[in-house]
Design an enzyme around this catalytic site. Structure first.
Site, mmCIF file in Angstrom:
data_model
loop_
_atom_site.group_PDB
_atom_site.id
_atom_site.type_symbol
_atom_site.label_atom_id
_atom_site.label_comp_id
_atom_site.label_asym_id
_atom_site.label_seq_id
_atom_site.Cartn_x
_atom_site.Cartn_y
_atom_site.Cartn_z
ATOM 1 N N ASN A 133 -57.385 16.242 -24.843
ATOM 2 C CA ASN A 133 -56.647 17.625 -25.142
ATOM 3 C C ASN A 133 -57.644 18.693 -25.673
ATOM 4 O O ASN A 133 -57.367 19.667 -26.161
ATOM 5 C CB ASN A 133 -55.662 17.604 -25.826
ATOM 6 N N LYS A 136 -54.881 16.749 -18.518
ATOM 7 C CA LYS A 136 -55.374 15.970 -19.779
ATOM 8 C C LYS A 136 -56.038 14.725 -19.130
ATOM 9 O O LYS A 136 -56.938 14.085 -19.778
ATOM 10 C CB LYS A 136 -54.229 15.730 -20.768
#
Length: 289
Positions: free
Chosen positions: A97, A76
């Protein structure tokens, strides 16, 4: 599982990249939606180790029918330097994300963990506004949740992380950005009305508890973002203490609403109203890196 028969030369690809992916539910959700809406697309998982991420992105950029990528642990934050533009949520949080791969070849990254978590809590009747909140975990998901909970009107926010400097940096950023009184501390839930586990503890049965369950106070709410088939040890212990609990499913649904909207799809989880979804709509809010 039924055989997928609609894939053709015109099919658009969506991927989920992470490691491990054993509990990932996104491919099933996306593929069910594509089938229901008659979309010529498919979502597939890509298990990519941290050291191989740059090589994966280089190859993926050569795939001209790739339209989007969902990003999970441990990528991420690493993915930030590998996209062309950042949605405002990714800039604020410093992680992402979901990536939209536009037809012109540009990749735009966004982060909907935080607003997805808050939307999921609101669906379940838990509103962060005016509550004292303990957040355990200041990684990618934790950063997103910290900003979203503070922006939703939390009275106070305490952030706990094994990396004290990371927790302090996040607390300072959240306080400066939102005005919410934010500090760091031990993972002690006493005196907190809302406790959120934003760590990976609970994915495995023998994991340590993110908080001491004996210190949970009856009537408080415990949210464990681990998206497991069975209740996590934390949720089981919290229920035994008289706490309300919420697993990772509502957050997963909330993330999906925002991610799919960002990718150009309309999605309404079963039993969730459009009015609820509009509470945290971020559609069209973009900017450059």
């Amino acid at each position: 599982m039924p055989l997928v028969t609609h894939i053709a030369g015109t099919t658009r690809l969506y991927g989920l990249v992470g490691d491990p992916l054993t509990t990932a539910k996104s491919p099933q959700l996306f593929n069910r939606l594509f089938t229901e809406q008659g979309v010529d697309a498919v979502c597939v998982p890509f298990q990519v180790k941290a050291d191989d991420l740059t090589a994966f992105v280089a190859g993926a950029r050569a795939t001209r029918n790739l339209s989007g990528i969902l990003v999970t642990m441990p990528h991420k934050q690493r993915m930030l330097s590998l996209v062309d533009e950042l949605h405002s949520t990714a800039r604020q949080v410093g992680a992402m994300n979901v990536i939209r791969c536009d037809d012109d070849g540009r990749w735009i990254g966004a982060m909907f963990d935080g607003v997805g978590c808050v939307l999921g809590m609101q669906w379940e009747g838990t509103h962060p506004a005016k509550k004292s909140v303990l957040l355990v975990g200041a990684g990618g998901a934790g950063r997103a949740i910290a900003f979203a909970v503070a922006s939703a009107g939390a009275r106070t926010l305490t952030i706990s992380d094994i990396d004290e400097r990371r927790a302090r940096d996040l607390a300072d950023a959240v306080a400066a950005e939102t005005g919410c009184p934010t500090n760091i501390g031990a993972p002690d839930p006493r005196g907190c009305e809302l406790i959120i586990n934003a760590t990976a503890l609970g994915m495995n049965i023998h994991d340590a508890m993110p908080v001491d369950p004996d210190r949970l106070e009856p009537g408080s709410t415990v949210v464990d973002i681990v998206n497991a088939r069975d209740p996590t040890p934390l949720c089981r212990a919290a229920r035994a203490r008289g706490c309300r609990t919420q697993d990772g499913r509502p957050m997963h649904d909330g993330q999906a609403v925002h991610a799919l909207r960002f990718l150009g799809f309309d999605y309404r989880p079963e039993g969730r109203s459009g009015a609820d979804i509009a509470l945290l709509s971020l559609a069209g809010e973009e900017g450059s890196a």
